[in-house]
Design a protein around this motif. Structure first.
Motif, short mmCIF file in Angstrom:
data_model
loop_
_atom_site.label_atom_id
_atom_site.label_comp_id
_atom_site.label_asym_id
_atom_site.label_seq_id
_atom_site.Cartn_x
_atom_site.Cartn_y
_atom_site.Cartn_z
N GLN A 6 0.76 13.01 -41.87
CA GLN A 6 0.57 12.68 -40.45
C GLN A 6 1.03 13.76 -39.48
OE1 GLN A 6 2.35 8.90 -39.50
NE2 GLN A 6 1.30 7.83 -41.15
N TYR A 7 1.82 14.71 -39.95
CA TYR A 7 2.42 15.69 -39.04
C TYR A 7 1.93 17.10 -39.30
CZ TYR A 7 5.41 12.27 -36.88
OH TYR A 7 5.85 11.19 -36.16
N TYR A 8 1.88 17.86 -38.20
CA TYR A 8 1.37 19.23 -38.22
C TYR A 8 2.34 20.16 -37.48
CZ TYR A 8 -3.12 17.27 -39.61
OH TYR A 8 -4.12 16.61 -40.28
N LEU A 9 2.29 21.41 -37.85
CA LEU A 9 2.95 22.48 -37.10
C LEU A 9 1.86 23.27 -36.39
CD1 LEU A 9 4.50 22.23 -40.11
CD2 LEU A 9 6.00 23.83 -38.95
N LEU A 10 2.18 23.82 -35.24
CA LEU A 10 1.22 24.66 -34.53
C LEU A 10 1.30 26.07 -35.07
CD1 LEU A 10 1.66 23.59 -30.79
CD2 LEU A 10 0.24 22.58 -32.57
N THR A 11 0.15 26.73 -35.13
CA THR A 11 0.09 28.13 -35.53
C THR A 11 -0.80 28.87 -34.54
OG1 THR A 11 -1.87 27.82 -36.93
CG2 THR A 11 0.28 27.50 -37.97
N GLU A 12 -0.70 30.17 -34.52
CA GLU A 12 -1.64 30.97 -33.73
C GLU A 12 -2.93 31.10 -34.51
OE1 GLU A 12 0.64 34.60 -33.09
OE2 GLU A 12 0.78 34.03 -30.98
N ASP A 13 -4.04 31.17 -33.80
CA ASP A 13 -5.31 31.47 -34.47
C ASP A 13 -5.55 32.99 -34.35
OD1 ASP A 13 -6.37 32.00 -31.94
OD2 ASP A 13 -7.75 30.30 -31.96
N SER A 14 -6.70 33.43 -34.83
CA SER A 14 -6.98 34.87 -34.85
C SER A 14 -7.05 35.48 -33.45
CB SER A 14 -8.30 35.13 -35.59
OG SER A 14 -9.37 34.46 -34.95
N TYR A 166 8.82 22.54 -35.32
CA TYR A 166 8.36 21.58 -34.31
C TYR A 166 7.13 20.87 -34.85
CZ TYR A 166 11.69 24.23 -31.69
OH TYR A 166 12.86 24.82 -31.29
N LEU A 167 7.19 19.54 -34.91
CA LEU A 167 6.16 18.74 -35.56
C LEU A 167 5.38 17.92 -34.55
CD1 LEU A 167 8.13 17.53 -38.72
CD2 LEU A 167 6.84 19.63 -38.36
N TYR A 168 4.06 17.86 -34.78
CA TYR A 168 3.12 17.16 -33.90
C TYR A 168 2.42 16.08 -34.72
CZ TYR A 168 3.74 20.80 -30.38
OH TYR A 168 4.27 21.64 -29.43
N HIS A 169 2.48 14.85 -34.21
CA HIS A 169 1.81 13.74 -34.88
C HIS A 169 0.30 13.93 -34.82
CE1 HIS A 169 0.39 9.53 -35.37
NE2 HIS A 169 1.41 9.47 -36.22
N GLU A 170 -0.39 13.39 -35.81
CA GLU A 170 -1.84 13.56 -35.89
C GLU A 170 -2.57 13.08 -34.64
OE1 GLU A 170 -2.99 11.40 -39.41
OE2 GLU A 170 -2.18 9.52 -38.66
N SER A 171 -2.06 12.06 -33.96
CA SER A 171 -2.73 11.57 -32.75
C SER A 171 -2.68 12.61 -31.63
CB SER A 171 -2.10 10.26 -32.28
OG SER A 171 -0.71 10.41 -32.01
N VAL A 172 -1.59 13.35 -31.54
CA VAL A 172 -1.47 14.43 -30.55
C VAL A 172 -2.39 15.58 -30.95
CG1 VAL A 172 0.11 16.03 -29.41
CG2 VAL A 172 0.89 13.72 -30.02
N THR A 182 -7.72 27.31 -26.70
CA THR A 182 -7.83 28.60 -27.39
C THR A 182 -6.45 29.00 -27.92
OG1 THR A 182 -7.42 29.82 -25.33
CG2 THR A 182 -9.72 29.36 -25.91
N GLY A 183 -6.48 29.76 -29.00
CA GLY A 183 -5.26 30.38 -29.51
C GLY A 183 -4.44 29.54 -30.47
N VAL A 184 -4.83 28.29 -30.70
CA VAL A 184 -3.97 27.40 -31.48
C VAL A 184 -4.65 26.95 -32.77
CG1 VAL A 184 -4.70 25.30 -30.25
CG2 VAL A 184 -2.46 25.36 -31.34
N GLY A 185 -3.86 26.89 -33.83
CA GLY A 185 -4.28 26.32 -35.10
C GLY A 185 -3.29 25.24 -35.50
N PHE A 186 -3.63 24.50 -36.52
CA PHE A 186 -2.80 23.37 -36.93
C PHE A 186 -2.60 23.42 -38.44
CE2 PHE A 186 -5.27 22.31 -33.22
CZ PHE A 186 -4.29 21.90 -32.32
N LEU A 187 -1.35 23.34 -38.87
CA LEU A 187 -1.00 23.41 -40.28
C LEU A 187 -0.32 22.11 -40.68
CD1 LEU A 187 -0.78 25.20 -42.86
CD2 LEU A 187 1.46 25.92 -41.99
N ASN A 188 -0.92 21.40 -41.61
CA ASN A 188 -0.34 20.14 -42.06
C ASN A 188 0.97 20.40 -42.80
OD1 ASN A 188 -0.39 17.70 -44.33
ND2 ASN A 188 -1.18 17.10 -42.33
N VAL A 189 1.93 19.49 -42.62
CA VAL A 189 3.23 19.64 -43.27
C VAL A 189 3.08 19.83 -44.78
CG1 VAL A 189 5.32 18.32 -43.90
CG2 VAL A 189 4.62 18.47 -41.51
N GLN A 190 2.13 19.14 -45.39
CA GLN A 190 1.93 19.26 -46.85
C GLN A 190 1.58 20.68 -47.26
OE1 GLN A 190 -0.02 15.32 -48.57
NE2 GLN A 190 -1.26 16.18 -46.93
N ASP A 191 0.96 21.44 -46.35
CA ASP A 191 0.51 22.80 -46.67
C ASP A 191 1.49 23.87 -46.22
OD1 ASP A 191 -1.89 21.68 -47.64
OD2 ASP A 191 -2.71 21.62 -45.60
#
Length: 199
Positions: A6-14, A166-172, A182-191
């Motif tokens: 359910q949770y993600y971390l933010l990452t930069e995209d290319s 910093y963790l973001y719930h899937e609904s967010v 622009t500029g943002v990617g999402f990485l699931n906690v499992q990964d």
């Protein structure tokens, strides 16, 4: 393990990863406390200032998200999405980006001070001592026993108390994706792993 999905971390995209931004000496001194796990509103009396420290600054255009430590630099558009959730323990500090005599406003340093001691001590993999928070995190697993007791609105966006992730719930995340940022990617906690930023 249900929360790991359910949770993600933010990452930069290319697009945003082409540049490294850092705070300049003009930034308000209170912003040095962005790692604090409590509000710093009384400490910040002025705006932040960012400048480009790496990348082709001649082609720079700000993205909606830049990975500025500790928890990011976001655009007004990004901020509006987060504000729609009325998140407790998340503050925004006006910040200017300066480059080659040009200034961009409508950006904000993000301070996430809502925090939960939510790593699972047995399923997470770490080098060091968990009890004293003296460890290098290798694999992140979230603790259902802790998060089940926290109302959803208090854990939509939060910082791990043990380590500054910093963790973001899937609904967010769904709302952020829908906004076309622009500029943002999402990485699931499992990964997630210590080298996931370099994949």
């Amino acid at each position: 393990m249900k929360y790991d999905r359910q949770y993600y971390l933010l990452t930069e995209d290319s697009q945003s990863a082409l540049y490294m931004l850092s705070e300049s000496e003009k930034s308000d001194d209170g912003l040095l406390k962005l790692l604090s796990m409590r509000s710093i509103k009384r400490k910040v009396l002025g705006p932040g200032y960012m400048h480009i420290t790496m990348g082709d600054d001649g082609n720079f255009k700000p993205c909606d998200y830049h990975e500025v430590l500790p928890s990011g630099l976001v655009s007004d558009k990004f901020k509006q999405v987060l504000e729609s959730f009325q998140l407790p323990g998340v503050d925004f500090y006006p910040t200017y980006i300066e480059n080659r005599g040009r200034t961009w406003d409508a950006h904000y340093l993000l301070h996430v001070w809502q925090n939960h001691r939510a790593l699972h001590p047995k399923r997470s993999v770490y080098d060091g001592t968990y009890e004293n928070d003296r460890f290098q995190l290798e694999k992140m697993c979230l603790n259902e026993d802790v998060l089940d007791k926290v109302p959803l609105n208090e854990r939509l966006v939060f910082r791990l108390n043990e380590k500054p992730h910093y963790l973001y719930h899937e609904s967010v995340v769904v709302a952020l994706k829908a906004a076309g940022l622009t500029g943002v990617g999402f990485l699931n906690v499992q990964d997630w792993g210590p080298n996931s930023a370099f994949i």
